[in-house]
Design a protein around this motif. Structure first.
Motif, PDB file in Angstrom:
ATOM      1  N   GLY A  55       0.832  -1.185   0.000  1.00  0.00           N
ATOM      2  CA  GLY A  55       0.000   0.000   0.000  1.00  0.00           C
ATOM      3  C   GLY A  55       0.869   1.238   0.000  1.00  0.00           C
ATOM      4  O   GLY A  55       2.099   1.145   0.094  1.00  0.00           O
ATOM      5  N   PRO A  56       0.266   2.413  -0.104  1.00  0.00           N
ATOM      6  CA  PRO A  56       1.045   3.656  -0.114  1.00  0.00           C
ATOM      7  C   PRO A  56       1.958   3.794   1.099  1.00  0.00           C
ATOM      8  O   PRO A  56       3.036   4.391   1.006  1.00  0.00           O
ATOM      9  CB  PRO A  56      -0.035   4.744  -0.123  1.00  0.00           C
ATOM     10  N   GLU A  57       1.534   3.234   2.219  1.00  0.00           N
ATOM     11  CA  GLU A  57       2.326   3.359   3.448  1.00  0.00           C
ATOM     12  C   GLU A  57       3.642   2.589   3.370  1.00  0.00           C
ATOM     13  O   GLU A  57       4.554   2.829   4.184  1.00  0.00           O
ATOM     14  CB  GLU A  57       1.507   2.862   4.645  1.00  0.00           C
ATOM     15  N   ASP A  58       3.783   1.691   2.409  1.00  0.00           N
ATOM     16  CA  ASP A  58       5.003   0.892   2.271  1.00  0.00           C
ATOM     17  C   ASP A  58       6.059   1.554   1.392  1.00  0.00           C
ATOM     18  O   ASP A  58       7.189   1.084   1.314  1.00  0.00           O
ATOM     19  CB  ASP A  58       4.665  -0.485   1.685  1.00  0.00           C
ATOM     20  N   LEU A  59       5.705   2.626   0.715  1.00  0.00           N
ATOM     21  CA  LEU A  59       6.595   3.231  -0.278  1.00  0.00           C
ATOM     22  C   LEU A  59       7.754   3.990   0.356  1.00  0.00           C
ATOM     23  O   LEU A  59       7.595   4.658   1.384  1.00  0.00           O
ATOM     24  CB  LEU A  59       5.816   4.188  -1.173  1.00  0.00           C
ATOM     25  N   SER A  60       8.905   3.891  -0.295  1.00  0.00           N
ATOM     26  CA  SER A  60      10.058   4.723   0.055  1.00  0.00           C
ATOM     27  C   SER A  60      10.168   5.934  -0.853  1.00  0.00           C
ATOM     28  O   SER A  60      10.728   6.963  -0.463  1.00  0.00           O
ATOM     29  CB  SER A  60      11.354   3.916  -0.053  1.00  0.00           C
ATOM     30  N   LEU A  61       9.670   5.819  -2.092  1.00  0.00           N
ATOM     31  CA  LEU A  61       9.755   6.907  -3.067  1.00  0.00           C
ATOM     32  C   LEU A  61       8.760   6.672  -4.184  1.00  0.00           C
ATOM     33  O   LEU A  61       8.261   5.552  -4.371  1.00  0.00           O
ATOM     34  CB  LEU A  61      11.158   7.026  -3.657  1.00  0.00           C
ATOM     35  N   ALA A  62       8.492   7.724  -4.941  1.00  0.00           N
ATOM     36  CA  ALA A  62       7.625   7.643  -6.119  1.00  0.00           C
ATOM     37  C   ALA A  62       8.200   8.520  -7.217  1.00  0.00           C
ATOM     38  O   ALA A  62       8.734   9.601  -6.951  1.00  0.00           O
ATOM     39  CB  ALA A  62       6.209   8.091  -5.777  1.00  0.00           C
ATOM     40  N   GLU A  63       8.108   8.029  -8.455  1.00  0.00           N
ATOM     41  CA  GLU A  63       8.455   8.803  -9.642  1.00  0.00           C
ATOM     42  C   GLU A  63       7.173   8.986 -10.444  1.00  0.00           C
ATOM     43  O   GLU A  63       6.570   8.006 -10.887  1.00  0.00           O
ATOM     44  CB  GLU A  63       9.510   8.069 -10.478  1.00  0.00           C
ATOM     45  N   VAL A  64       6.720  10.237 -10.602  1.00  0.00           N
ATOM     46  CA  VAL A  64       5.452  10.497 -11.280  1.00  0.00           C
ATOM     47  C   VAL A  64       5.664  11.426 -12.460  1.00  0.00           C
ATOM     48  O   VAL A  64       6.656  12.154 -12.540  1.00  0.00           O
ATOM     49  CB  VAL A  64       4.406  11.086 -10.308  1.00  0.00           C
TER      50      VAL A  64
ATOM     51  N   ASP B 201      24.194  11.951  -4.618  1.00  0.00           N
ATOM     52  CA  ASP B 201      23.760  13.011  -3.700  1.00  0.00           C
ATOM     53  C   ASP B 201      22.245  13.093  -3.542  1.00  0.00           C
ATOM     54  O   ASP B 201      21.755  13.745  -2.617  1.00  0.00           O
ATOM     55  CB  ASP B 201      24.286  14.362  -4.179  1.00  0.00           C
ATOM     56  N   ARG B 202      21.514  12.455  -4.441  1.00  0.00           N
ATOM     57  CA  ARG B 202      20.044  12.473  -4.311  1.00  0.00           C
ATOM     58  C   ARG B 202      19.513  11.180  -3.686  1.00  0.00           C
ATOM     59  O   ARG B 202      18.304  10.926  -3.706  1.00  0.00           O
ATOM     60  CB  ARG B 202      19.392  12.728  -5.671  1.00  0.00           C
ATOM     61  N   GLN B 203      20.390  10.384  -3.102  1.00  0.00           N
ATOM     62  CA  GLN B 203      20.003   9.103  -2.540  1.00  0.00           C
ATOM     63  C   GLN B 203      19.007   9.262  -1.398  1.00  0.00           C
ATOM     64  O   GLN B 203      19.175  10.094  -0.507  1.00  0.00           O
ATOM     65  CB  GLN B 203      21.228   8.340  -2.034  1.00  0.00           C
ATOM     66  N   ILE B 204      17.957   8.437  -1.435  1.00  0.00           N
ATOM     67  CA  ILE B 204      16.965   8.386  -0.370  1.00  0.00           C
ATOM     68  C   ILE B 204      17.396   7.302   0.609  1.00  0.00           C
ATOM     69  O   ILE B 204      17.553   6.134   0.233  1.00  0.00           O
ATOM     70  CB  ILE B 204      15.571   8.065  -0.942  1.00  0.00           C
ATOM     71  N   ALA B 205      17.620   7.674   1.840  1.00  0.00           N
ATOM     72  CA  ALA B 205      18.131   6.741   2.846  1.00  0.00           C
ATOM     73  C   ALA B 205      17.164   5.588   3.057  1.00  0.00           C
ATOM     74  O   ALA B 205      15.956   5.783   3.249  1.00  0.00           O
ATOM     75  CB  ALA B 205      18.367   7.470   4.162  1.00  0.00           C
ATOM     76  N   GLY B 206      17.703   4.357   3.003  1.00  0.00           N
ATOM     77  CA  GLY B 206      16.916   3.179   3.321  1.00  0.00           C
ATOM     78  C   GLY B 206      15.830   2.835   2.321  1.00  0.00           C
ATOM     79  O   GLY B 206      14.854   2.159   2.673  1.00  0.00           O
ATOM     80  N   ALA B 207      15.968   3.280   1.077  1.00  0.00           N
ATOM     81  CA  ALA B 207      14.927   3.026   0.070  1.00  0.00           C
ATOM     82  C   ALA B 207      14.770   1.531  -0.176  1.00  0.00           C
ATOM     83  O   ALA B 207      15.749   0.832  -0.454  1.00  0.00           O
ATOM     84  CB  ALA B 207      15.269   3.743  -1.226  1.00  0.00           C
ATOM     85  N   ARG B 208      13.538   1.033  -0.086  1.00  0.00           N
ATOM     86  CA  ARG B 208      13.264  -0.386  -0.272  1.00  0.00           C
ATOM     87  C   ARG B 208      12.116  -0.671  -1.236  1.00  0.00           C
ATOM     88  O   ARG B 208      12.072  -1.740  -1.836  1.00  0.00           O
ATOM     89  CB  ARG B 208      12.954  -1.039   1.086  1.00  0.00           C
ATOM     90  N   VAL B 209      11.177   0.245  -1.375  1.00  0.00           N
ATOM     91  CA  VAL B 209      10.026   0.041  -2.261  1.00  0.00           C
ATOM     92  C   VAL B 209       9.751   1.338  -3.008  1.00  0.00           C
ATOM     93  O   VAL B 209       9.674   2.409  -2.397  1.00  0.00           O
ATOM     94  CB  VAL B 209       8.762  -0.376  -1.473  1.00  0.00           C
TER      95      VAL B 209
ATOM     96  N   VAL C 241       4.683   1.020 -12.249  1.00  0.00           N
ATOM     97  CA  VAL C 241       5.575  -0.094 -11.967  1.00  0.00           C
ATOM     98  C   VAL C 241       5.962  -0.030 -10.489  1.00  0.00           C
ATOM     99  O   VAL C 241       6.286   1.043  -9.975  1.00  0.00           O
ATOM    100  CB  VAL C 241       6.851  -0.040 -12.836  1.00  0.00           C
ATOM    101  N   VAL C 242       5.919  -1.176  -9.824  1.00  0.00           N
ATOM    102  CA  VAL C 242       6.393  -1.276  -8.445  1.00  0.00           C
ATOM    103  C   VAL C 242       7.677  -2.086  -8.449  1.00  0.00           C
ATOM    104  O   VAL C 242       7.721  -3.200  -8.982  1.00  0.00           O
ATOM    105  CB  VAL C 242       5.354  -1.947  -7.519  1.00  0.00           C
ATOM    106  N   ALA C 243       8.723  -1.519  -7.864  1.00  0.00           N
ATOM    107  CA  ALA C 243      10.006  -2.220  -7.734  1.00  0.00           C
ATOM    108  C   ALA C 243      10.395  -2.300  -6.273  1.00  0.00           C
ATOM    109  O   ALA C 243      10.103  -1.387  -5.494  1.00  0.00           O
ATOM    110  CB  ALA C 243      11.105  -1.499  -8.527  1.00  0.00           C
ATOM    111  N   VAL C 244      11.051  -3.396  -5.888  1.00  0.00           N
ATOM    112  CA  VAL C 244      11.412  -3.630  -4.490  1.00  0.00           C
ATOM    113  C   VAL C 244      12.842  -4.128  -4.411  1.00  0.00           C
ATOM    114  O   VAL C 244      13.410  -4.621  -5.371  1.00  0.00           O
ATOM    115  CB  VAL C 244      10.459  -4.665  -3.834  1.00  0.00           C
ATOM    116  N   ARG C 245      13.401  -3.998  -3.222  1.00  0.00           N
ATOM    117  CA  ARG C 245      14.745  -4.535  -2.959  1.00  0.00           C
ATOM    118  C   ARG C 245      14.718  -5.380  -1.693  1.00  0.00           C
ATOM    119  O   ARG C 245      14.148  -4.960  -0.688  1.00  0.00           O
ATOM    120  CB  ARG C 245      15.754  -3.386  -2.790  1.00  0.00           C
TER     121      ARG C 245
END
Length: 396
Positions: A286-295, A369-377, A392-396
């Motif tokens: 769900g939206p609460e699981d996201l680390s980032l979005a590209e729109v 330098d634009r890295q989002i700390a702890g990005a997972r979803v 598209v949903v991508a995960v690590r």
């Protein structure tokens, strides 16, 4: 069989106005993605090209065009067109080939050499095409549409031109950190306000440019990734390419003398909300699981709308989310850490692929330098004209 496929490689040709053909940009991106994956071109079993209608016949058969330019080696070839959603359709096609066992590893490529100024209909008279009709009958170029949408947000939700300007300020700050972006300078709200009005209330710096550029991905089965030594690759968990749901009517003729229509209830949400919902449901998140979005920020006002369509906030709360800093680097849910179209401009068949490239680099912690700390979803979102979903949903 798992529903996930691995992203082994991501590559781009920097965006700009280079004055060369789309094939050159696509080949450069493809070679970068192959190098990133540690693979040779001869290792690729299938090529999926995202089409560009501005490239003449080679653009309509882009899969074969890129395969020829890289050197015929017998790979399967597919070409897809879905306007701004072409890249997501290409990713979905590659994923289907991998999951069905037709190919272990697939190269996805999109590139464009865009005209200066507004996009114009290509391919002659098309009176059955709503896009053509919008341009020719209504005279409504893309910025006109963007301006109308911005006015609606102002009227319905109380957004202001200052809110729109802050989207540009945010994205320009992140784009300044991206070596692939076309525009790499910070922008102030005062500069946005001083730029020419294009489609009231939107100004020049509220609207994305048209650009040249290319993007590519190397996707594989999870088994291939493990054999190749990628123990924990970024995985694509969902791809949404849904179409709209209009209210339907069912003709009911109990006898020859009476006609009655039974209306079907309208869908519970807009087309864009359905794009995101399908992606979330397939990915099991769900939206609460996201680390980032590209729109797809075709305009600053449209980015605010995506916040709500993705469920990052409630309806009408997009500007509030922005003002709180939640969508900036360091915020709760950074949006367009790449810089978005505000920093890249639009290279139509490449953009949805470029969005997945950004997710890949962020999830690998390779975004500098634009890295989002702890990005997972991460999630991407845009839509193509004539009812093409793209997420598209991508995960690590």
């Amino acid at each position: 069989m798992t529903g996930e496929v691995a992203v082994l490689g991501a590559g781009m040709h920097p965006w700009g106005k280079w004055g060369r053909g789309f094939v050159e940009y696509g080949v450069a991106a493809a070679r970068a993605a192959l190098a990133d994956a540690g693979l040779e071109w001869r290792d690729i079993g299938s090529v999926v090209g995202a089409d560009t209608v501005r490239g003449g016949y080679p653009g309509y058969v882009s899969g074969a065009t890129f395969a020829k330019a890289l050197g015929w080696q017998g790979a399967r070839v597919t070409s897809v067109y879905a306007a701004c959603a072409s890249g997501a359709q290409a990713v979905d096609t590659a994923r289907a080939q991998i999951m069905s066992g037709l190919a272990d590893v697939v190269l996805v490529v999109g590139a464009d050499a865009a005209p200066k100024g507004f996009f114009r209909p290509a391919g002659g008279e098309r009176s059955d095409d709503p896009d053509w009709l919008r341009f020719r009958v209504l005279g409504a170029t893309n910025p006109t549409y963007f301006g109308l949408y911005a006015r609606r947000r102002m009227a319905v939700h109380g957004d202001t031109p200052q809110d729109f300007a802050q989207v540009k300020v945010k994205n320009a700050a992140m784009g300044a950190l991206n070596p692939n972006a076309r525009y790499r300078a910070p922008v102030s709200a005062e500069e946005v306000a001083a730029s020419p009005v294009v489609a009231d209330p939107l100004r020049l710096l509220d609207i994305c440019a048209t650009s040249d550029g290319g993007a590519a991905l190397v996707l594989s089965s999870m088994d291939f990734a493990r054999r190749h030594g990628a123990a924990r690759p970024v995985r694509i968990r969902a791809v949404s390419t849904v179409t709209p749901r209009f209210p339907n009517t069912v003709l009911d003729l109990p006898d020859i003398a009476t006609d009655s229509w039974a209306a079907v209830a309208p869908p519970d949400g807009t087309f864009r909300t359905s794009i995101a919902r399908a992606a979330y449901e397939e990915a099991g998140i769900g939206p609460e699981d996201l680390s980032l979005a590209e729109v797809y920020d075709l305009s600053t006002a449209l980015e605010l709308q995506w916040y709500e369509d993705l469920g990052l906030c409630g309806e009408g709360e997009g500007a509030k989310l922005l003002r709180e800093g939640a969508t900036s680097l360091g915020g709760r849910i950074p949006v367009n850490a790449s810089g978005g179209l505000a920093s890249f401009g639009e290279a139509v068949p490449a953009q949805a692929i470029a969005q997945v490239c950004e997710l890949t680099w962020q999830l690998r912690e390779q975004a500098g330098d634009r890295q989002i700390a702890g990005a997972r979803v991460g999630i991407t979102a845009n839509q193509g004209l004539f009812g093409h979903g793209s997420s598209v949903v991508a995960v690590r």
